[in-house]
Design a protein around this motif. Structure first.
Motif, PDB file in Angstrom:
ATOM      1  N   ASP A  95      20.834   0.839  -2.626  1.00  0.00           N
ATOM      2  CA  ASP A  95      20.420  -0.440  -2.052  1.00  0.00           C
ATOM      3  C   ASP A  95      19.206  -0.297  -1.148  1.00  0.00           C
ATOM      4  N   HIS A  96      18.671   0.930  -1.059  1.00  0.00           N
ATOM      5  CA  HIS A  96      17.436   1.178  -0.322  1.00  0.00           C
ATOM      6  C   HIS A  96      16.302   1.663  -1.219  1.00  0.00           C
ATOM      7  N   ILE A  97      16.628   2.216  -2.371  1.00  0.00           N
ATOM      8  CA  ILE A  97      15.584   2.754  -3.249  1.00  0.00           C
ATOM      9  C   ILE A  97      15.573   2.120  -4.637  1.00  0.00           C
ATOM     10  N   GLY A  98      16.519   1.210  -4.915  1.00  0.00           N
ATOM     11  CA  GLY A  98      16.695   0.700  -6.276  1.00  0.00           C
ATOM     12  C   GLY A  98      15.507  -0.042  -6.857  1.00  0.00           C
ATOM     13  N   GLY A  99      14.632  -0.576  -5.990  1.00  0.00           N
ATOM     14  CA  GLY A  99      13.483  -1.312  -6.494  1.00  0.00           C
ATOM     15  C   GLY A  99      12.204  -0.512  -6.584  1.00  0.00           C
ATOM     16  N   VAL A 100      12.268   0.768  -6.206  1.00  0.00           N
ATOM     17  CA  VAL A 100      11.031   1.554  -6.113  1.00  0.00           C
ATOM     18  C   VAL A 100      10.366   1.742  -7.467  1.00  0.00           C
ATOM     19  N   SER A 101      11.123   2.092  -8.479  1.00  0.00           N
ATOM     20  CA  SER A 101      10.518   2.369  -9.792  1.00  0.00           C
ATOM     21  C   SER A 101       9.771   1.160 -10.326  1.00  0.00           C
ATOM     22  N   ALA A 102      10.343  -0.035 -10.146  1.00  0.00           N
ATOM     23  CA  ALA A 102       9.668  -1.245 -10.614  1.00  0.00           C
ATOM     24  C   ALA A 102       8.385  -1.496  -9.827  1.00  0.00           C
ATOM     25  N   LEU A 103       8.400  -1.190  -8.547  1.00  0.00           N
ATOM     26  CA  LEU A 103       7.189  -1.359  -7.744  1.00  0.00           C
ATOM     27  C   LEU A 103       6.138  -0.322  -8.113  1.00  0.00           C
ATOM     28  N   GLN A 104       6.565   0.888  -8.441  1.00  0.00           N
ATOM     29  CA  GLN A 104       5.607   1.892  -8.906  1.00  0.00           C
ATOM     30  C   GLN A 104       4.985   1.476 -10.230  1.00  0.00           C
ATOM     31  N   ALA A 105       5.767   0.847 -11.084  1.00  0.00           N
ATOM     32  CA  ALA A 105       5.221   0.384 -12.357  1.00  0.00           C
ATOM     33  C   ALA A 105       4.202  -0.730 -12.141  1.00  0.00           C
ATOM     34  N   ARG A 106       4.446  -1.586 -11.156  1.00  0.00           N
ATOM     35  CA  ARG A 106       3.516  -2.687 -10.862  1.00  0.00           C
ATOM     36  C   ARG A 106       2.288  -2.194 -10.113  1.00  0.00           C
ATOM     37  N   PHE A 107       2.469  -1.178  -9.264  1.00  0.00           N
ATOM     38  CA  PHE A 107       1.372  -0.664  -8.438  1.00  0.00           C
ATOM     39  C   PHE A 107       1.234   0.843  -8.654  1.00  0.00           C
ATOM     40  N   PRO A 108       0.653   1.240  -9.784  1.00  0.00           N
ATOM     41  CA  PRO A 108       0.516   2.674 -10.083  1.00  0.00           C
ATOM     42  C   PRO A 108      -0.218   3.404  -8.954  1.00  0.00           C
ATOM     43  N   GLY A 109       0.316   4.541  -8.577  1.00  0.00           N
ATOM     44  CA  GLY A 109      -0.303   5.345  -7.535  1.00  0.00           C
ATOM     45  C   GLY A 109       0.107   4.972  -6.124  1.00  0.00           C
ATOM     46  N   ILE A 110       0.974   3.970  -5.949  1.00  0.00           N
ATOM     47  CA  ILE A 110       1.409   3.596  -4.611  1.00  0.00           C
ATOM     48  C   ILE A 110       2.116   4.783  -3.949  1.00  0.00           C
ATOM     49  N   ARG A 111       1.856   4.969  -2.665  1.00  0.00           N
ATOM     50  CA  ARG A 111       2.500   6.054  -1.921  1.00  0.00           C
ATOM     51  C   ARG A 111       3.985   5.729  -1.712  1.00  0.00           C
TER      52      ARG A 111
ATOM     53  N   GLN B 187       0.832  -1.206   0.000  1.00  0.00           N
ATOM     54  CA  GLN B 187       0.000   0.000   0.000  1.00  0.00           C
ATOM     55  C   GLN B 187       0.866   1.256   0.000  1.00  0.00           C
ATOM     56  N   ALA B 188       2.020   1.175   0.616  1.00  0.00           N
ATOM     57  CA  ALA B 188       2.910   2.329   0.738  1.00  0.00           C
ATOM     58  C   ALA B 188       4.342   1.846   0.869  1.00  0.00           C
ATOM     59  N   ILE B 189       5.265   2.725   0.495  1.00  0.00           N
ATOM     60  CA  ILE B 189       6.694   2.473   0.606  1.00  0.00           C
ATOM     61  C   ILE B 189       7.287   3.582   1.461  1.00  0.00           C
ATOM     62  N   LEU B 190       8.071   3.200   2.461  1.00  0.00           N
ATOM     63  CA  LEU B 190       8.812   4.161   3.275  1.00  0.00           C
ATOM     64  C   LEU B 190      10.287   4.066   2.915  1.00  0.00           C
ATOM     65  N   LEU B 191      10.911   5.210   2.710  1.00  0.00           N
ATOM     66  CA  LEU B 191      12.329   5.254   2.366  1.00  0.00           C
ATOM     67  C   LEU B 191      13.077   6.066   3.419  1.00  0.00           C
ATOM     68  N   THR B 192      14.169   5.486   3.923  1.00  0.00           N
ATOM     69  CA  THR B 192      14.923   6.170   4.979  1.00  0.00           C
ATOM     70  C   THR B 192      16.004   7.089   4.422  1.00  0.00           C
ATOM     71  N   HIS B 193      16.606   6.713   3.290  1.00  0.00           N
ATOM     72  CA  HIS B 193      17.644   7.559   2.696  1.00  0.00           C
ATOM     73  C   HIS B 193      17.855   7.155   1.243  1.00  0.00           C
ATOM     74  N   HIS B 194      18.742   7.871   0.566  1.00  0.00           N
ATOM     75  CA  HIS B 194      18.776   7.830  -0.899  1.00  0.00           C
ATOM     76  C   HIS B 194      19.668   6.751  -1.498  1.00  0.00           C
TER      77      HIS B 194
END
Length: 254
Positions: free
Chosen positions: A56-72, A46-53
């Motif tokens: 190895d902490h944000i590398g998968g976000v774009s793929a998850l956004q593509a799979r779940f459009p509009g995810i927070r 439902q949501a993704i929390l990111l602690t820093h840039h």
């Protein structure tokens, strides 16, 4: 709520906090593949929390956004996290999966690093590890000291959910610094047994970290004496202790 640590990359953990229906918050997905595998087993991000840039902490976000459009995607104010949909600062909170996540600024490892905590869990990213803390890539020893004090002031019953499996290696250094610490010795022995069985050493109680993590104990006589001996001089203040301890750890070889 069900807490799950998804192993990723070399030694990362992607944390997921999910309800009985599978609706989940995902913390620091450096790789989308473990999360997508969990989705096939019923996870519903439902949501993704990111602690820093760091990647190895944000590398998968774009793929998850593509799979779940509009995810927070909730992150600190950091231009190096361009995919964020919401920005948070120290003292704020966000609601997700029926939980309130409090935001704590924890500079040191990076300048914009934040941690998130509920009444039960502390998602500390690379700011605080089991028996250690993150390297100072951007911050100062003074900032790191303030961060450790801030985290130490949180309730001891919080489960520390950090982002790397570093307990055993951190324990070796910690015992070198603080060899008479019985709680630390027990933590090390337990961690070795867990890893022999290929089990995660995380999460850990913050209360246990306060007894055994040298970076949370820079005010204590054993840590101050050890750092003074390492530096070969009298220490001047708490920042000096933290700076010396971090420098010692950075060059430590077992």
């Amino acid at each position: 709520m069900r807490l799950t640590a998804l192993p990723a990359l070399a030694d990362n953990y992607i944390w997921c906090l999910a309800g009985d229906d599978g609706v989940a918050v995902v913390i620091d997905p450096g790789d989308a593949a473990p999360v997508l595998a969990a989705v096939e087993a019923g996870l519903r991000p439902q949501a993704i929390l990111l602690t820093h840039h760091h990647d190895d902490h944000i590398g998968g976000v774009s793929a998850l956004q593509a799979r779940f459009p509009g995810i927070r995607v909730i992150a600190p104010h950091e231009p190096r996290i361009p995919m964020a949909t919401e920005r948070v600062s120290d003292g704020e909170h966000v609601q997700a999966v029926g939980r309130r996540f409090h935001v704590v600024s924890v500079p040191g490892h990076t300048l914009s690093h934040v941690a998130f905590h509920t009444d039960e869990h502390l998602f500390s990213g690379d700011a605080l590890f089991s028996l250690g803390c993150g390297r100072l890539f951007e911050g100062t020893p003074s900032q790191l000291l303030a961060t450790m004090r801030s985290l130490a002031s949180l309730p001891g019953q919080l489960l520390v959910c950090c982002a790397h499996e570093y307990t055993v290696s951190n324990a070796v250094f910690a015992r070198h610094v603080d060899p008479a610490n019985a709680a630390l010795r027990q933590r090390h022995e337990e961690a070795l047994a867990m890893r022999r069985d290929d089990r995660s050493t995380l999460p850990v109680l913050l209360a246990d970290e306060l007894q055994s993590n040298p970076f949370l104990r820079t005010h204590t006589a054993p840590i101050r004496a050890a750092v003074s001996a390492y530096l070969g001089r009298e220490i001047t203040d708490d920042v000096d202790v933290m700076a010396g301890l971090r420098h010692w750890k950075d060059g430590f070889r077992a």
